[in-house]
Enzyme design. Sequence first.
Site, PDB file in Angstrom:
ATOM      1  N   CYS A   2       0.809  -1.262   0.051  1.00 55.13           N
ATOM      2  CA  CYS A   2      -0.081  -0.050   0.021  1.00 55.13           C
ATOM      3  C   CYS A   2       0.924   1.151  -0.107  1.00 55.13           C
ATOM      4  O   CYS A   2       1.937   1.133   0.235  1.00 55.13           O
ATOM      5  CB  CYS A   2      -0.931   0.035   1.195  1.00 55.13           C
ATOM      6  SG  CYS A   2      -1.828  -1.417   1.444  1.00 55.13           S
ATOM      7  N   ARG A  27       2.530   1.532  -7.973  1.00 55.18           N
ATOM      8  CA  ARG A  27       2.473   0.313  -7.182  1.00 55.18           C
ATOM      9  C   ARG A  27       1.140  -0.433  -7.119  1.00 55.18           C
ATOM     10  O   ARG A  27       1.172  -1.639  -6.792  1.00 55.18           O
ATOM     11  CB  ARG A  27       2.765   0.833  -5.466  1.00 55.18           C
ATOM     12  CG  ARG A  27       4.077   1.217  -5.308  1.00 55.18           C
ATOM     13  CD  ARG A  27       4.347   2.061  -4.073  1.00 55.18           C
ATOM     14  NE  ARG A  27       3.689   1.212  -2.986  1.00 55.18           N
ATOM     15  CZ  ARG A  27       4.492   0.769  -2.294  1.00 55.18           C
ATOM     16  NH1 ARG A  27       5.857   1.106  -2.614  1.00 55.18           N
ATOM     17  NH2 ARG A  27       4.254  -0.178  -1.484  1.00 55.18           N
ATOM     18  N   TRP A  74      -3.748  -1.753  -1.144  1.00 52.41           N
ATOM     19  CA  TRP A  74      -3.729  -3.111  -2.173  1.00 52.41           C
ATOM     20  C   TRP A  74      -4.352  -3.871  -1.164  1.00 52.41           C
ATOM     21  O   TRP A  74      -3.520  -4.523   0.012  1.00 52.41           O
ATOM     22  CB  TRP A  74      -2.278  -3.114  -2.493  1.00 52.41           C
ATOM     23  CG  TRP A  74      -1.899  -4.493  -3.111  1.00 52.41           C
ATOM     24  CD1 TRP A  74      -1.583  -5.545  -2.320  1.00 52.41           C
ATOM     25  CD2 TRP A  74      -1.707  -4.886  -4.444  1.00 52.41           C
ATOM     26  NE1 TRP A  74      -1.279  -6.687  -2.946  1.00 52.41           N
ATOM     27  CE2 TRP A  74      -1.485  -6.288  -4.276  1.00 52.41           C
ATOM     28  CE3 TRP A  74      -1.976  -4.476  -5.393  1.00 52.41           C
ATOM     29  CZ2 TRP A  74      -1.395  -7.049  -5.412  1.00 52.41           C
ATOM     30  CZ3 TRP A  74      -2.022  -4.787  -6.809  1.00 52.41           C
ATOM     31  CH2 TRP A  74      -1.537  -6.327  -6.588  1.00 52.41           C
ATOM     32  N   ASN A  98       0.303  -0.118   6.471  1.00 53.25           N
ATOM     33  CA  ASN A  98       0.879  -1.035   5.494  1.00 53.25           C
ATOM     34  C   ASN A  98       1.453  -2.321   5.981  1.00 53.25           C
ATOM     35  O   ASN A  98       1.809  -2.260   7.224  1.00 53.25           O
ATOM     36  CB  ASN A  98       2.284  -0.417   4.638  1.00 53.25           C
ATOM     37  CG  ASN A  98       1.842   0.518   3.630  1.00 53.25           C
ATOM     38  OD1 ASN A  98       0.894   0.963   3.410  1.00 53.25           O
ATOM     39  ND2 ASN A  98       2.785   0.897   2.959  1.00 53.25           N
ATOM     40  N   GLY A  99       1.157  -3.459   5.247  1.00 54.13           N
ATOM     41  CA  GLY A  99       1.636  -4.648   5.892  1.00 54.13           C
ATOM     42  C   GLY A  99       0.451  -5.563   6.371  1.00 54.13           C
ATOM     43  O   GLY A  99      -0.465  -5.164   6.169  1.00 54.13           O
ATOM     44  N   GLU A 481      11.322 -22.077 -16.865  1.00 50.89           N
ATOM     45  CA  GLU A 481      11.053 -20.772 -16.512  1.00 50.89           C
ATOM     46  C   GLU A 481      12.262 -19.890 -16.816  1.00 50.89           C
ATOM     47  O   GLU A 481      12.038 -18.656 -17.357  1.00 50.89           O
ATOM     48  CB  GLU A 481      10.755 -20.739 -14.963  1.00 50.89           C
ATOM     49  CG  GLU A 481      10.598 -19.309 -14.528  1.00 50.89           C
ATOM     50  CD  GLU A 481       9.738 -18.589 -14.935  1.00 50.89           C
ATOM     51  OE1 GLU A 481       8.881 -18.935 -15.596  1.00 50.89           O
ATOM     52  OE2 GLU A 481       9.691 -17.108 -14.523  1.00 50.89           O
ATOM     53  N   LYS A 485      12.095 -16.518 -19.295  1.00 51.08           N
ATOM     54  CA  LYS A 485      12.401 -15.230 -18.586  1.00 51.08           C
ATOM     55  C   LYS A 485      13.323 -14.529 -19.704  1.00 51.08           C
ATOM     56  O   LYS A 485      13.229 -13.513 -20.100  1.00 51.08           O
ATOM     57  CB  LYS A 485      13.071 -15.510 -17.281  1.00 51.08           C
ATOM     58  CG  LYS A 485      12.876 -14.397 -16.178  1.00 51.08           C
ATOM     59  CD  LYS A 485      11.583 -14.245 -15.722  1.00 51.08           C
ATOM     60  CE  LYS A 485      10.006 -14.582 -16.477  1.00 51.08           C
ATOM     61  NZ  LYS A 485       9.023 -14.773 -15.757  1.00 51.08           N
ATOM     62  N   GLU A 488      11.504 -13.665 -23.130  1.00 49.58           N
ATOM     63  CA  GLU A 488      10.314 -12.490 -23.065  1.00 49.58           C
ATOM     64  C   GLU A 488      11.174 -11.146 -22.834  1.00 49.58           C
ATOM     65  O   GLU A 488      10.652 -10.047 -23.635  1.00 49.58           O
ATOM     66  CB  GLU A 488       9.546 -12.798 -22.264  1.00 49.58           C
ATOM     67  CG  GLU A 488       9.712 -13.103 -20.836  1.00 49.58           C
ATOM     68  CD  GLU A 488       8.632 -13.134 -19.811  1.00 49.58           C
ATOM     69  OE1 GLU A 488       7.350 -13.011 -20.054  1.00 49.58           O
ATOM     70  OE2 GLU A 488       8.757 -13.680 -18.873  1.00 49.58           O
ATOM     71  N   HIS A 504      17.026 -37.158 -27.305  1.00 49.43           N
ATOM     72  CA  HIS A 504      15.792 -37.360 -28.246  1.00 49.43           C
ATOM     73  C   HIS A 504      15.590 -36.171 -29.207  1.00 49.43           C
ATOM     74  O   HIS A 504      14.465 -36.192 -29.991  1.00 49.43           O
ATOM     75  CB  HIS A 504      14.553 -37.797 -27.676  1.00 49.43           C
ATOM     76  CG  HIS A 504      14.800 -38.796 -26.775  1.00 49.43           C
ATOM     77  ND1 HIS A 504      15.003 -40.323 -27.074  1.00 49.43           N
ATOM     78  CD2 HIS A 504      14.927 -38.621 -25.369  1.00 49.43           C
ATOM     79  CE1 HIS A 504      14.782 -40.849 -26.016  1.00 49.43           C
ATOM     80  NE2 HIS A 504      15.127 -40.252 -24.826  1.00 49.43           N
ATOM     81  N   LYS A 603       0.740  -7.054 -18.903  1.00 52.86           N
ATOM     82  CA  LYS A 603       0.805  -7.904 -17.730  1.00 52.86           C
ATOM     83  C   LYS A 603      -0.228  -8.848 -17.522  1.00 52.86           C
ATOM     84  O   LYS A 603      -0.205  -9.674 -16.662  1.00 52.86           O
ATOM     85  CB  LYS A 603       0.914  -6.496 -16.870  1.00 52.86           C
ATOM     86  CG  LYS A 603       0.984  -7.076 -15.152  1.00 52.86           C
ATOM     87  CD  LYS A 603       2.464  -7.647 -15.008  1.00 52.86           C
ATOM     88  CE  LYS A 603       2.718  -8.274 -13.831  1.00 52.86           C
ATOM     89  NZ  LYS A 603       3.965  -9.129 -13.822  1.00 52.86           N
TER      90      LYS A 603
HETATM   91  C1  F6R Z   1       5.833 -14.428 -17.771  1.00 53.77           C
HETATM   92  C2  F6R Z   1       4.748 -13.956 -17.371  1.00 53.77           C
HETATM   93  C3  F6R Z   1       3.390 -14.613 -17.907  1.00 53.77           C
HETATM   94  C4  F6R Z   1       2.188 -14.791 -16.838  1.00 53.77           C
HETATM   95  C5  F6R Z   1       1.009 -15.357 -17.528  1.00 53.77           C
HETATM   96  C6  F6R Z   1      -0.024 -15.775 -16.746  1.00 53.77           C
HETATM   97  O1  F6R Z   1       7.007 -13.736 -17.088  1.00 53.77           O
HETATM   98  O2  F6R Z   1       4.274 -12.989 -16.438  1.00 53.77           O
HETATM   99  O3  F6R Z   1       3.784 -15.821 -18.603  1.00 53.77           O
HETATM  100  O4  F6R Z   1       2.959 -15.611 -15.997  1.00 53.77           O
HETATM  101  O5  F6R Z   1       0.466 -14.623 -18.656  1.00 53.77           O
HETATM  102  O6  F6R Z   1      -0.347 -14.378 -15.877  1.00 53.77           O
HETATM  103  P1  F6R Z   1      -1.449 -14.739 -14.485  1.00 53.77           P
HETATM  104  O7  F6R Z   1      -0.354 -15.217 -13.575  1.00 53.77           O
HETATM  105  O8  F6R Z   1      -1.356 -13.141 -14.013  1.00 53.77           O
HETATM  106  O9  F6R Z   1      -2.457 -15.468 -14.662  1.00 53.77           O
END
Ligand code: F6R
Length: 608
Positions: A2, A27, A74, A98-99, A481, A485, A488, A504, A603
């Site tokens: 928050c 934030r 939040w 906050n917290g 993963e 990372k 992307e 394979h 996002k």
């Molecule tokens: C990768 C990334 C995406 C999300 C995916 C699911 O760094 O951020 O692959 O993990 O779009 O998103 P959520 O978790 O919000 O359902």
Amino acid sequence: MCGIIGYVGDRDASFILVQGLKRLEYRGYDSAGVATFQDGSIAIRRCLGKLENLERLLREAPISGTVGIGHTRWATHGRPSEQNAHPHRAGKIVVIHNGIIENYLELRAALADRGRTFSSETDTEVISHLIDERVQSGQDLVHATRSVVHELEGSFSIVVMHEDSPDRLVAAKSATPIVIGLGENENFVASDIPAILDHTRRILFLEDGEMAEVTRDRVTLSTFAGDPVAREPRTVAWDPVTAQKGGYRHFLLKEIHEQPQAIIDTMRGRILQEQSDVSLDELAKADWLAQARRMVFVACGTAWHACLVGKYFLEHIARIPAEVDYASEFRSRDPVLDEGTVLVVISQSGETADTLAAVETARERGAKVLAICNVVDSSIARKADAVIYTHAGPEISVASTKAFTTQLTVLYLLGIYVARRRGVLSEPGAHALIQDLVNLPSHVEQCLKRERAIEKVAKKYGNARDFLYLGRGINFPIALEGALKLKEISYVHAEGYAAGEMKHGPIALINEEVPVVVLLPKDAVYQKSLSNMKEVESRGGRIIVVTDAPSPELEDIAWEILPVPTSNPCLLPVLLTIPLQLLAYYIADYRGTDVDQPRNLAKSVTVE
Ligand code: F6R
């Protein structure tokens, strides 16, 4: 998580408070509010949603005054709503916070027994009642706040106003940040520097266990024990954008570094070390969970990788059959589901369209749904039968980092929780698993300390066109993963593979040009993975090994060794993830991509 701001001076407080909160909008928040001293009492305005709504409210029902506090919330305890928005009043006391207060249910019950009534679902409201009880019994604001912070368990920072002390604010910090900004005939309190950077650069940083009494011409610091604290202010040179990123160059790097705290926040209040058990209040009514015959994990992207690790935890720790599917695939097939199946969906945002559709499919077919989400009251959280929240705080960078490691933390807790209730995990067994979890944040901290060495490796290999990531067993998803990372955020082609699958097909890709990142923990499959590594070496691949067991033998084979601390095999996925996040970050930074907003990505993917 928050945002907090406080002001004591001669200017219009509500204007300064709202402007400060706007600087913290990055934030993320779901509601907002302000309070000022006005004509001998405290006036409060709060609303759900964006600051525009608060500004509209303040235009319709203005408040005056030159001393006040403001907050963006939040949600953690209680859904986003006007009633749950801060500030919270009890009698003469108004508080922002906050917290998380871990023992708030206990405190709330005791307050209710003493005749107090509540108007919100928050943990914060108990703080205002507790302080009000003490000021009602004659204590001044500083003493009342000091005696209450001793009763609070958890991580918190608070700012308090008292109707009978209209010239001051009192702030206290246990774990989440609080700074004091020093001005001319005015002073400020904030959770983050950007909130006050328009007014001052002279900053006093409160340490854990400290309080501040703030008036327009004086700031008095003391400890929770009541000892005075003498500290010189620091002058910060940050520009507003750097300040939002906490001094880091990108939100992504900031969020990578926030992981030890995010893991602590996620496990806080959920482990019962003495009883060797896990406490998940949110599952109190979910007896269907321990009775489940099978679990189906469903998610997208990084959260799907968390599912793959989760399957391993639930099979290995709780001995329950588990399978994993992409949400987009799950919804388009004809899954066999019944009341013995629990669908576990994982989503940082709680808004991903495919994951949401999977929840609907499962519910239509009679399965129970457990969601693991980071955003309180998100669509997925609302539709699920039960929710366990990760407490990662807002994740701003598009690529997921701290959400992933807190998802793994929740899954580990879930594994222990289900195992204990199914009677398949002994008390000593649970005790050992919990102890390892308690040590995890400091192990993550140690991984982060190797940042400079990883940056050098990133620069050395930053021009490569393709990367291969190999992992086995529980660390195969971490290879996926790591590759995700890298691709992307740096736009470099990268593939994650189960190490045993390499021969394979993908082995054909290996030559001197291709760096191969091998995850090589000293676990039950170490020798097998080592053999795969030797196969890569004999074909000229440039091996970057991430391991908890560096050795001279590895030095002979690997071009680079990225060490991590050791832990039990179920927690090594978290530790192996950290160097991979840093490697991806520094390669992206070296290549000059838009790290926080990579091209073509959003996002929250709310379309199919
Ligand atoms: C990768 C990334 C995406 C999300 C995916 C699911 O760094 O951020 O692959 O993990 O779009 O998103 P959520 O978790 O919000 O359902």
